[in-house]
Write a protein that holds these residues in place. Structure first.
Motif, PDB file in Angstrom:
ATOM      1  N   VAL A 187      66.426  49.864  69.008  1.00 36.79           N
ATOM      2  CA  VAL A 187      65.211  49.046  68.890  1.00 36.79           C
ATOM      3  C   VAL A 187      64.029  49.780  69.518  1.00 36.79           C
ATOM      4  CG1 VAL A 187      64.110  46.905  69.655  1.00 36.79           C
ATOM      5  CG2 VAL A 187      66.471  46.866  68.816  1.00 36.79           C
ATOM      6  N   LEU A 188      64.272  50.378  70.686  1.00 34.53           N
ATOM      7  CA  LEU A 188      63.211  51.110  71.367  1.00 34.53           C
ATOM      8  C   LEU A 188      62.708  52.268  70.514  1.00 34.53           C
ATOM      9  CD1 LEU A 188      61.530  51.729  73.900  1.00 34.53           C
ATOM     10  CD2 LEU A 188      63.499  53.017  74.779  1.00 34.53           C
ATOM     11  N   GLY A 189      63.620  53.016  69.923  1.00 36.12           N
ATOM     12  CA  GLY A 189      63.221  54.156  69.092  1.00 36.12           C
ATOM     13  C   GLY A 189      62.422  53.725  67.877  1.00 36.12           C
ATOM     14  N   HIS A 190      62.876  52.663  67.202  1.00 35.59           N
ATOM     15  CA  HIS A 190      62.144  52.200  66.012  1.00 35.59           C
ATOM     16  C   HIS A 190      60.784  51.627  66.383  1.00 35.59           C
ATOM     17  CE1 HIS A 190      66.071  52.617  64.043  1.00 35.59           C
ATOM     18  NE2 HIS A 190      65.400  52.604  62.903  1.00 35.59           N
ATOM     19  N   ALA A 191      60.695  50.930  67.537  1.00 38.82           N
ATOM     20  CA  ALA A 191      59.392  50.401  67.960  1.00 38.82           C
ATOM     21  C   ALA A 191      58.415  51.534  68.224  1.00 38.82           C
ATOM     22  CB  ALA A 191      59.558  49.539  69.215  1.00 38.82           C
ATOM     23  N   GLN A 192      58.900  52.612  68.827  1.00 37.43           N
ATOM     24  CA  GLN A 192      58.019  53.759  69.091  1.00 37.43           C
ATOM     25  C   GLN A 192      57.596  54.437  67.793  1.00 37.43           C
ATOM     26  OE1 GLN A 192      60.579  55.895  71.782  1.00 37.43           O
ATOM     27  NE2 GLN A 192      59.615  55.012  73.609  1.00 37.43           N
ATOM     28  N   LEU A 193      58.507  54.492  66.829  1.00 41.52           N
ATOM     29  CA  LEU A 193      58.136  55.069  65.539  1.00 41.52           C
ATOM     30  C   LEU A 193      57.098  54.213  64.829  1.00 41.52           C
ATOM     31  CD1 LEU A 193      61.637  56.249  64.200  1.00 41.52           C
ATOM     32  CD2 LEU A 193      59.738  57.686  64.983  1.00 41.52           C
ATOM     33  N   LEU A 194      57.275  52.877  64.901  1.00 43.68           N
ATOM     34  CA  LEU A 194      56.319  51.993  64.236  1.00 43.68           C
ATOM     35  C   LEU A 194      54.928  52.096  64.869  1.00 43.68           C
ATOM     36  CD1 LEU A 194      58.500  48.781  63.701  1.00 43.68           C
ATOM     37  CD2 LEU A 194      57.557  50.280  61.927  1.00 43.68           C
ATOM     38  N   GLN A 195      54.889  52.315  66.172  1.00 41.79           N
ATOM     39  CA  GLN A 195      53.590  52.411  66.836  1.00 41.79           C
ATOM     40  C   GLN A 195      52.751  53.569  66.300  1.00 41.79           C
ATOM     41  OE1 GLN A 195      53.744  52.349  71.157  1.00 41.79           O
ATOM     42  NE2 GLN A 195      55.477  50.930  71.121  1.00 41.79           N
ATOM     43  N   GLN A 196      53.401  54.588  65.773  1.00 39.38           N
ATOM     44  CA  GLN A 196      52.665  55.744  65.281  1.00 39.38           C
ATOM     45  C   GLN A 196      51.872  55.433  64.015  1.00 39.38           C
ATOM     46  OE1 GLN A 196      55.469  58.955  64.852  1.00 39.38           O
ATOM     47  NE2 GLN A 196      56.262  58.735  66.952  1.00 39.38           N
ATOM     48  N   ALA A 197      52.351  54.446  63.236  1.00 41.20           N
ATOM     49  CA  ALA A 197      51.682  54.155  61.954  1.00 41.20           C
ATOM     50  C   ALA A 197      51.197  52.722  61.842  1.00 41.20           C
ATOM     51  CB  ALA A 197      52.639  54.467  60.803  1.00 41.20           C
ATOM     52  N   ALA A 198      51.515  51.870  62.817  1.00 43.72           N
ATOM     53  CA  ALA A 198      51.157  50.454  62.710  1.00 43.72           C
ATOM     54  C   ALA A 198      49.663  50.263  62.943  1.00 43.72           C
ATOM     55  CB  ALA A 198      51.950  49.644  63.726  1.00 43.72           C
ATOM     56  N   PRO A 199      49.070  49.251  62.308  1.00 44.39           N
ATOM     57  CA  PRO A 199      47.646  48.963  62.529  1.00 44.39           C
ATOM     58  C   PRO A 199      47.418  48.483  63.966  1.00 44.39           C
ATOM     59  CG  PRO A 199      48.679  47.263  61.175  1.00 44.39           C
ATOM     60  CD  PRO A 199      49.671  48.356  61.307  1.00 44.39           C
ATOM     61  N   LEU A 200      46.186  48.502  64.376  1.00 46.54           N
ATOM     62  CA  LEU A 200      45.816  48.199  65.756  1.00 46.54           C
ATOM     63  C   LEU A 200      46.242  46.794  66.151  1.00 46.54           C
ATOM     64  CD1 LEU A 200      44.372  49.157  68.311  1.00 46.54           C
ATOM     65  CD2 LEU A 200      42.242  48.215  67.361  1.00 46.54           C
ATOM     66  N   GLU A 201      46.148  45.831  65.204  1.00 41.16           N
ATOM     67  CA  GLU A 201      46.462  44.451  65.566  1.00 41.16           C
ATOM     68  C   GLU A 201      47.951  44.245  65.879  1.00 41.16           C
ATOM     69  OE1 GLU A 201      45.974  44.657  61.036  1.00 41.16           O
ATOM     70  OE2 GLU A 201      44.989  45.434  62.853  1.00 41.16           O
ATOM     71  N   LEU A 202      48.818  45.204  65.522  1.00 41.04           N
ATOM     72  CA  LEU A 202      50.248  45.094  65.810  1.00 41.04           C
ATOM     73  C   LEU A 202      50.681  45.903  67.029  1.00 41.04           C
ATOM     74  CD1 LEU A 202      51.839  45.326  62.216  1.00 41.04           C
ATOM     75  CD2 LEU A 202      51.389  43.284  63.596  1.00 41.04           C
ATOM     76  N   GLN A 203      49.774  46.701  67.570  1.00 41.66           N
ATOM     77  CA  GLN A 203      50.152  47.591  68.657  1.00 41.66           C
ATOM     78  C   GLN A 203      50.629  46.828  69.902  1.00 41.66           C
ATOM     79  OE1 GLN A 203      50.518  50.870  68.777  1.00 41.66           O
ATOM     80  NE2 GLN A 203      49.997  51.045  66.603  1.00 41.66           N
ATOM     81  N   ASN A 204      49.925  45.731  70.253  1.00 38.14           N
ATOM     82  CA  ASN A 204      50.327  44.976  71.441  1.00 38.14           C
ATOM     83  C   ASN A 204      51.727  44.373  71.273  1.00 38.14           C
ATOM     84  OD1 ASN A 204      48.007  45.525  72.901  1.00 38.14           O
ATOM     85  ND2 ASN A 204      46.931  43.698  72.163  1.00 38.14           N
ATOM     86  N   ASP A 205      51.985  43.843  70.054  1.00 41.98           N
ATOM     87  CA  ASP A 205      53.316  43.265  69.820  1.00 41.98           C
ATOM     88  C   ASP A 205      54.391  44.345  69.879  1.00 41.98           C
ATOM     89  OD1 ASP A 205      52.329  40.716  69.536  1.00 41.98           O
ATOM     90  OD2 ASP A 205      52.053  40.895  67.369  1.00 41.98           O
TER      91      ASP A 205
END
Length: 399
Positions: A187-205
């Motif tokens: 979960v930690l690895g996928h969350a870090q991967l998503l942070q690289q491409a996720a829009p700003l409004e999803l970064q906090n989540d």
């Protein structure tokens, strides 16, 4: 004195003697041995009294009395010679036959008859019976000891069974914790991967998900480390700010209280001294208290979180306006498996107290039934000179 009754002599080699020897060997307990000796006394020793003195724990005592015995019950004798003297006082003629096996004294057969001497035939028969009785005493003593050992073994086995079952459960739980740790790492690895491409409004989540995964991974490491008897809690953690941990805990619990419009969350955070403790441990406590406060308000209410300092100690209070806790339960709720909530495990508060006390703090509750409850955490503050660099972040892969 001669009673005038003709006494029948018995051949020491007769079948009757052999039968008695077999019966002695077959006796299963002391009552059985007494019955055999009494029957033998009647058939082989006319008008003869037989008393079996045995040696136990360096003392002697009468085990069996059989045959002709019309005397009152004798006093407690601890030596055969004293018993013989008592018989002599009552005009009994006595002979003592040692009960020994392989030169080990097991006791004495005291053969006696009122007024008349013991004949040689009777003495020979007694001397044949005595070693068999000695063997029986040894065998019976070992049998009793064996039965006691078996009972002790059975009792020990019964005591060990729950421990073995608990060990099995601990092993299974440890294995499950290890596997869950790998899932948290994923979960930690996928969350870090998503942070690289996720829009700003999803970064906090995504950061909240990452933090939850890191905390979960830490809690599982703590669980696995606790299996080691030499495990010591980490006491050199870098100081942390409780106000930041409160914000973290509120973000982690927002899915529970944010969707309930009837619950209002208020915060009143004032600066407090840094405290020593692992952030994941302290967040775990705050999350537990926040969730308990929300659960205590099924009809809605206000959850208030405030921080302040007293005498260089950092204080966090989490208050709710829920159902409250009865005075009789306010001390018990910190004990394991004690809960006032339907479906509760009774572990959250006991674990929270253990964590807070590990870092030199205290946790307490004050409540008025029907008007809510306030949980207070007090932790010693850390001077700025004691502050250490932050520990390295957890690796993304689970061990």
């Amino acid at each position: 004195m001669n009673s005038g009754i003709a006494l029948q002599t018995v051949d020491p080699s007769s079948a009757g003697v052999l039968a008695v020897l077999h019966q002695i060997a077959d006796a299963t307990d002391t009552a059985g041995l007494a019955a055999v000796l009494h029957k033998a006394a009647i058939s082989l020793f006319p008008r003869v009294r037989i008393d079996l003195f045995v040696v136990a724990d360096s003392a002697e005592h009468v085990l069996i009395t059989c045959g002709e015995h019309d005397l009152p019950h004798p006093p407690a004798f601890h030596r055969g010679m004293s018993f013989v003297a008592w018989l002599n006082q009552h005009n009994y003629k006595t002979r003592i036959v040692p009960v020994s096996v392989a030169r080990q004294n097991q006791g004495q057969l005291i053969v006696s008859r009122p007024h008349e001497e013991i004949s040689q035939d009777i003495l020979v028969i007694a001397e044949q019976i005595a070693p068999v009785v000695g063997l029986w005493l040894i065998a019976h003593r070992h049998q009793v000891a064996l039965e006691q050992h078996e009972m002790q073994l059975l009792a020990t086995t019964e005591r060990l069974r729950p421990i073995e079952e608990m060990q099995l459960r601990v092993t299974l739980a440890a294995g499950a914790a290890h596997d869950i740790g790998n899932l948290f790492a994923s979960v930690l690895g996928h969350a870090q991967l998503l942070q690289q491409a996720a829009p700003l409004e999803l970064q906090n989540d995504l950061k909240t998900i990452e933090q939850a995964a890191r905390d979960g991974h830490h809690l599982l490491r703590r669980l696995l480390s606790a299996r080691n008897a030499s495990y010591m809690p980490e006491t050199t953690m870098a100081p942390v700010l409780l106000t930041e941990l409160v914000h973290d805990a509120l973000r982690l619990t927002q899915p529970w209280w944010g969707a309930r419009h009837s619950v209002t969350v208020k915060i009143a955070l004032t600066p407090v001294p840094p405290v020593r403790g692992h952030p994941a441990d302290l967040r775990e406590v705050l999350v537990n208290l926040i969730l308990n406060g929300v659960d205590a308000m099924p009809e809605g209410g206000t959850l208030t979180v405030r921080t302040y300092s007293v005498n260089e100690r950092a204080i966090v209070e989490i208050s709710d306006t829920g159902v409250g806790i009865a005075p009789a339960h306010q001390n018990a709720i910190f004990q394991p498996f004690v809960t006032t909530r339907k479906g509760g495990s009774g572990l959250g508060l006991s674990v929270s107290r253990a964590i807070i006390e590990r870092y030199g703090g205290t946790i307490s509750v004050s409540s008025i039934p029907g008007r809510g409850a306030t949980f207070s955490i007090s932790l010693p503050g850390v001077r700025s000179a004691d502050m250490l660099p932050e520990p390295p972040m957890l690796q993304r892969t689970a061990s």
